[in-house]
Design a protein around this motif. Structure first.
Motif, mmCIF file in Angstrom:
data_model
loop_
_atom_site.group_PDB
_atom_site.id
_atom_site.type_symbol
_atom_site.label_atom_id
_atom_site.label_comp_id
_atom_site.label_asym_id
_atom_site.label_seq_id
_atom_site.Cartn_x
_atom_site.Cartn_y
_atom_site.Cartn_z
ATOM 1 N N LEU A 10 0.848 -1.190 0.000
ATOM 2 C CA LEU A 10 0.000 0.000 0.000
ATOM 3 C C LEU A 10 0.880 1.235 0.000
ATOM 4 O O LEU A 10 2.068 1.176 0.337
ATOM 5 C CB LEU A 10 -0.907 0.002 1.236
ATOM 6 C CG LEU A 10 -1.835 -1.207 1.353
ATOM 7 C CD1 LEU A 10 -2.485 -1.250 2.727
ATOM 8 C CD2 LEU A 10 -2.889 -1.172 0.270
ATOM 9 N N SER A 11 0.299 2.358 -0.343
ATOM 10 C CA SER A 11 1.083 3.589 -0.341
ATOM 11 C C SER A 11 1.207 4.134 1.078
ATOM 12 O O SER A 11 0.305 3.961 1.915
ATOM 13 C CB SER A 11 0.441 4.649 -1.242
ATOM 14 O OG SER A 11 -0.725 5.173 -0.641
ATOM 15 N N PHE A 12 2.310 4.771 1.339
ATOM 16 C CA PHE A 12 2.537 5.405 2.637
ATOM 17 C C PHE A 12 1.431 6.419 2.913
ATOM 18 O O PHE A 12 0.845 6.432 3.991
ATOM 19 C CB PHE A 12 3.924 6.076 2.640
ATOM 20 C CG PHE A 12 4.218 6.822 3.910
ATOM 21 C CD1 PHE A 12 4.614 6.142 5.042
ATOM 22 C CD2 PHE A 12 4.097 8.200 3.950
ATOM 23 C CE1 PHE A 12 4.895 6.834 6.216
ATOM 24 C CE2 PHE A 12 4.372 8.895 5.115
ATOM 25 C CZ PHE A 12 4.771 8.208 6.245
ATOM 26 N N ARG A 13 1.136 7.251 1.942
ATOM 27 C CA ARG A 13 0.107 8.281 2.100
ATOM 28 C C ARG A 13 -1.258 7.656 2.390
ATOM 29 O O ARG A 13 -2.006 8.137 3.236
ATOM 30 C CB ARG A 13 0.031 9.171 0.867
ATOM 31 C CG ARG A 13 -0.927 10.328 1.003
ATOM 32 C CD ARG A 13 -0.923 11.203 -0.228
ATOM 33 N NE ARG A 13 0.405 11.734 -0.500
ATOM 34 C CZ ARG A 13 0.785 12.966 -0.197
ATOM 35 N NH1 ARG A 13 -0.039 13.794 0.359
ATOM 36 N NH2 ARG A 13 1.993 13.361 -0.489
ATOM 37 N N GLY A 14 -1.576 6.561 1.691
ATOM 38 C CA GLY A 14 -2.840 5.877 1.918
ATOM 39 C C GLY A 14 -2.954 5.363 3.346
ATOM 40 O O GLY A 14 -4.012 5.462 3.975
ATOM 41 N N ARG A 23 -9.799 8.175 5.599
ATOM 42 C CA ARG A 23 -10.197 7.218 4.568
ATOM 43 C C ARG A 23 -10.526 5.905 5.267
ATOM 44 O O ARG A 23 -9.833 5.494 6.188
ATOM 45 C CB ARG A 23 -9.045 7.015 3.588
ATOM 46 C CG ARG A 23 -9.427 6.194 2.377
ATOM 47 C CD ARG A 23 -8.299 6.144 1.371
ATOM 48 N NE ARG A 23 -8.121 7.451 0.743
ATOM 49 C CZ ARG A 23 -7.042 7.841 0.106
ATOM 50 N NH1 ARG A 23 -6.016 7.029 -0.002
ATOM 51 N NH2 ARG A 23 -6.968 9.021 -0.442
ATOM 52 N N SER A 24 -11.597 5.278 4.839
ATOM 53 C CA SER A 24 -11.973 3.973 5.387
ATOM 54 C C SER A 24 -11.409 2.879 4.488
ATOM 55 O O SER A 24 -11.638 2.899 3.282
ATOM 56 C CB SER A 24 -13.490 3.843 5.450
ATOM 57 O OG SER A 24 -14.031 4.790 6.323
ATOM 58 N N SER A 26 -10.972 -0.685 2.659
ATOM 59 C CA SER A 26 -11.824 -1.779 2.194
ATOM 60 C C SER A 26 -11.383 -3.059 2.895
ATOM 61 O O SER A 26 -10.324 -3.107 3.546
ATOM 62 C CB SER A 26 -11.687 -1.945 0.681
ATOM 63 O OG SER A 26 -10.391 -2.439 0.368
ATOM 64 N N VAL A 27 -12.160 -4.101 2.747
ATOM 65 C CA VAL A 27 -11.793 -5.397 3.321
ATOM 66 C C VAL A 27 -10.468 -5.870 2.738
ATOM 67 O O VAL A 27 -9.604 -6.374 3.466
ATOM 68 C CB VAL A 27 -12.912 -6.438 3.073
ATOM 69 C CG1 VAL A 27 -12.468 -7.825 3.498
ATOM 70 C CG2 VAL A 27 -14.183 -6.033 3.790
ATOM 71 N N LEU A 28 -10.280 -5.692 1.440
ATOM 72 C CA LEU A 28 -9.022 -6.112 0.820
ATOM 73 C C LEU A 28 -7.838 -5.328 1.369
ATOM 74 O O LEU A 28 -6.753 -5.881 1.569
ATOM 75 C CB LEU A 28 -9.100 -5.973 -0.701
ATOM 76 C CG LEU A 28 -10.076 -6.922 -1.397
ATOM 77 C CD1 LEU A 28 -10.133 -6.626 -2.891
ATOM 78 C CD2 LEU A 28 -9.700 -8.365 -1.143
ATOM 79 N N THR A 29 -8.033 -4.050 1.632
ATOM 80 C CA THR A 29 -6.965 -3.231 2.212
ATOM 81 C C THR A 29 -6.647 -3.713 3.616
ATOM 82 O O THR A 29 -5.470 -3.798 4.002
ATOM 83 C CB THR A 29 -7.360 -1.748 2.218
ATOM 84 O OG1 THR A 29 -7.559 -1.320 0.867
ATOM 85 C CG2 THR A 29 -6.286 -0.888 2.868
ATOM 86 N N LEU A 30 -7.673 -4.047 4.401
ATOM 87 C CA LEU A 30 -7.431 -4.582 5.740
ATOM 88 C C LEU A 30 -6.647 -5.896 5.671
ATOM 89 O O LEU A 30 -5.769 -6.140 6.494
ATOM 90 C CB LEU A 30 -8.747 -4.802 6.485
ATOM 91 C CG LEU A 30 -9.466 -3.535 6.933
ATOM 92 C CD1 LEU A 30 -10.823 -3.882 7.534
ATOM 93 C CD2 LEU A 30 -8.624 -2.738 7.913
#
Length: 62
Positions: A10-14, A23-24, A26-30
């Motif tokens: 993932l991006s540092f900023r994200g 920003r919330s 997503s399940v995939l991001t979690l």
């Protein structure tokens, strides 16, 4: 945070946006974050749920 960004893809900023509640995820991001932290996704979600319930408790405890 930079290491987590690299390990999770993932991006540092994200990650910063997620950390600060701008920003919330997503399940995939979690799932990516859990993989980057080398923890089971359920462990990550349980930790978040515990923090949220502590915030809503009148005295800050559970």
């Amino acid at each position: 945070m930079e290491e987590l960004a690299e390990r999770s893809g993932l991006s540092f900023r994200g990650l910063i946006y997620i950390e600060h509640g701008q920003r919330s995820p997503s399940v995939l991001t979690l799932l990516d974050i859990a993989a980057g932290l080398d923890v089971e996704p359920g462990e990550l979600v349980n930790h978040i749920a515990q923090e949220e319930s502590s915030k809503s408790a009148p005295d800050g405890s559970r």
